[in-house]
Design a protein around this motif. Structure first.
Motif, mmCIF file in Angstrom:
data_model
loop_
_atom_site.group_PDB
_atom_site.id
_atom_site.type_symbol
_atom_site.label_atom_id
_atom_site.label_comp_id
_atom_site.label_asym_id
_atom_site.label_seq_id
_atom_site.Cartn_x
_atom_site.Cartn_y
_atom_site.Cartn_z
ATOM 1 N N MET A 1 46.418 50.567 25.016
ATOM 2 C CA MET A 1 45.852 49.642 26.005
ATOM 3 C C MET A 1 46.928 49.264 27.026
ATOM 4 N N GLY A 2 46.604 49.355 28.323
ATOM 5 C CA GLY A 2 47.548 49.043 29.375
ATOM 6 C C GLY A 2 47.742 47.546 29.534
ATOM 7 N N ILE A 3 48.807 47.197 30.272
ATOM 8 C CA ILE A 3 49.117 45.779 30.479
ATOM 9 C C ILE A 3 48.006 45.065 31.220
ATOM 10 N N PHE A 4 47.370 45.754 32.182
ATOM 11 C CA PHE A 4 46.291 45.126 32.932
ATOM 12 C C PHE A 4 45.086 44.854 32.034
ATOM 13 N N ASP A 5 44.838 45.763 31.091
ATOM 14 C CA ASP A 5 43.732 45.556 30.144
ATOM 15 C C ASP A 5 43.999 44.342 29.267
ATOM 16 N N LYS A 6 45.267 44.153 28.885
ATOM 17 C CA LYS A 6 45.630 43.003 28.061
ATOM 18 C C LYS A 6 45.448 41.700 28.842
ATOM 19 N N ILE A 7 45.810 41.746 30.129
ATOM 20 C CA ILE A 7 45.645 40.555 30.970
ATOM 21 C C ILE A 7 44.170 40.172 31.063
ATOM 22 N N VAL A 8 43.321 41.179 31.259
ATOM 23 C CA VAL A 8 41.879 40.934 31.338
ATOM 24 C C VAL A 8 41.361 40.354 30.027
ATOM 25 N N ASP A 9 41.858 40.870 28.895
ATOM 26 C CA ASP A 9 41.426 40.359 27.592
ATOM 27 C C ASP A 9 41.791 38.886 27.432
ATOM 28 N N TYR A 10 43.012 38.536 27.879
ATOM 29 C CA TYR A 10 43.435 37.134 27.781
ATOM 30 C C TYR A 10 42.603 36.243 28.704
ATOM 31 N N LEU A 11 42.301 36.737 29.886
ATOM 32 C CA LEU A 11 41.456 35.977 30.805
ATOM 33 C C LEU A 11 40.073 35.756 30.199
ATOM 34 N N ASP A 12 39.562 36.798 29.572
ATOM 35 C CA ASP A 12 38.244 36.711 28.946
ATOM 36 C C ASP A 12 38.252 35.696 27.810
ATOM 37 N N LEU A 13 39.364 35.644 27.088
ATOM 38 C CA LEU A 13 39.482 34.744 25.941
ATOM 39 C C LEU A 13 39.732 33.295 26.355
ATOM 40 N N LEU A 14 40.602 33.104 27.349
ATOM 41 C CA LEU A 14 41.067 31.759 27.700
ATOM 42 C C LEU A 14 40.269 31.104 28.826
ATOM 43 N N GLY A 15 39.507 31.871 29.574
ATOM 44 C CA GLY A 15 38.693 31.294 30.641
ATOM 45 C C GLY A 15 39.535 30.656 31.736
ATOM 46 N N TYR A 16 39.246 29.399 32.041
ATOM 47 C CA TYR A 16 39.950 28.702 33.122
ATOM 48 C C TYR A 16 41.458 28.635 32.871
ATOM 49 N N TRP A 17 41.829 28.403 31.610
ATOM 50 C CA TRP A 17 43.255 28.336 31.286
ATOM 51 C C TRP A 17 43.924 29.690 31.516
ATOM 52 N N GLY A 18 43.178 30.760 31.302
ATOM 53 C CA GLY A 18 43.710 32.093 31.576
ATOM 54 C C GLY A 18 44.007 32.276 33.055
ATOM 55 N N ILE A 19 43.129 31.735 33.903
ATOM 56 C CA ILE A 19 43.342 31.806 35.350
ATOM 57 C C ILE A 19 44.579 31.005 35.733
ATOM 58 N N VAL A 20 44.689 29.797 35.182
ATOM 59 C CA VAL A 20 45.841 28.938 35.476
ATOM 60 C C VAL A 20 47.139 29.635 35.085
ATOM 61 N N ILE A 21 47.195 30.151 33.859
ATOM 62 C CA ILE A 21 48.417 30.796 33.360
ATOM 63 C C ILE A 21 48.730 32.057 34.161
ATOM 64 N N GLY A 22 47.703 32.859 34.406
ATOM 65 C CA GLY A 22 47.905 34.102 35.150
ATOM 66 C C GLY A 22 48.444 33.861 36.550
ATOM 67 N N MET A 23 47.857 32.895 37.249
ATOM 68 C CA MET A 23 48.303 32.614 38.609
ATOM 69 C C MET A 23 49.655 31.908 38.631
ATOM 70 N N ALA A 24 49.950 31.129 37.578
ATOM 71 C CA ALA A 24 51.274 30.503 37.480
ATOM 72 C C ALA A 24 52.338 31.585 37.341
ATOM 73 N N LEU A 25 52.063 32.595 36.539
ATOM 74 C CA LEU A 25 53.001 33.703 36.369
ATOM 75 C C LEU A 25 53.170 34.480 37.675
ATOM 76 N N GLU A 26 52.052 34.778 38.334
ATOM 77 C CA GLU A 26 52.113 35.544 39.590
ATOM 78 C C GLU A 26 52.905 34.808 40.654
ATOM 79 N N SER A 27 52.685 33.511 40.786
ATOM 80 C CA SER A 27 53.359 32.721 41.811
ATOM 81 C C SER A 27 54.799 32.395 41.431
ATOM 82 N N ALA A 28 55.138 32.583 40.153
ATOM 83 C CA ALA A 28 56.521 32.388 39.705
ATOM 84 C C ALA A 28 57.282 33.711 39.726
ATOM 85 N N CYS A 29 56.742 34.676 40.472
ATOM 86 C CA CYS A 29 57.415 35.963 40.743
ATOM 87 C C CYS A 29 57.301 36.979 39.615
#
Length: 202
Positions: A1-29
């Motif tokens: 499973m690729g890294i992008f697939d894992k990210i999608v799985d976490y988003l699917d699992l965590l919902g809004y918190w997944g969006i918050v964490i994902g975008m925090a990581l992206e904006s933190a470089c």
């Protein structure tokens, strides 16, 4: 499973918190594509599993948190700190250099409009921290700049539905198109204001 697939799985699992964490990581470089995060969030909105408004709030909140982290790293650590430890989060020196050029040219305003530009939007908070710009203004510009991108991608993902992954493949092109449209609009209003000023002078 690729890294992008894992990210999608976490988003699917965590919902809004997944969006918050994902975008925090992206904006933190950390190289996590916002097109992937928001595209899938839009798909979950399409399915009725997430609310459109709350998804936007989660995305903007996460982006702000990550931007503040990057700003703090630049403010307190400076370029030497980023150069030394950035490799641990796969931070590219060339990407930082690109963001630095934008900031050197446009100053604090770059933290607003560069949120719509590929690559630069992820790293622009670092040079803002290097320059130790006013924190409150930085937060305001960051919020205002991230809102259109967040709304646009989540809405596009919801429209595309099961084809949401298209956003992940053409996200950079969308950024450039949006940026070009903003430039055209800005030039239009600039010329319009110049004409009005000219009429007044006469």
């Amino acid at each position: 499973m690729g890294i992008f697939d894992k990210i999608v799985d976490y988003l699917d699992l965590l919902g809004y918190w997944g969006i918050v964490i994902g975008m925090a990581l992206e904006s933190a470089c950390v190289p996590v594509p916002s097109e992937l995060i928001f595209g899938f969030a839009g798909y979950l909105v399409f399915l009725g599993r997430l609310d459109f408004t709350w998804s936007i709030i989660a995305g903007v909140t996460g982006g702000l948190i990550g931007s503040i982290i990057a700003y703090a790293a630049g403010y307190y650590g400076g370029r030497p700190f980023v150069s030394k430890y950035g490799k641990y989060i796969l931070l590219s020196e060339s990407h930082v250099d690109l963001a630095q050029k934008w900031f050197d040219r446009y100053g604090l305003k770059a933290t607003f409009f560069s949120r719509l530009l590929p690559i630069v939007r992820t790293f622009i908070s670092l040079p803002a921290g290097f320059a130790r710009v006013n924190f409150k203004k930085f937060v305001v510009y960051t919020l205002l700049g991230s809102i259109p991108w967040t709304i646009g991608l989540i809405y596009a993902g919801s429209l595309l539905g099961e084809n949401w992954q298209i956003l992940n493949s053409i996200g950079h092109e969308i950024s450039l198109i949006v940026a070009a449209c903003l430039v055209v609009i800005a030039l239009y209003y600039y010329k319009r204001s110049c004409k009005r000023s000219g009429f007044k002078d006469e």
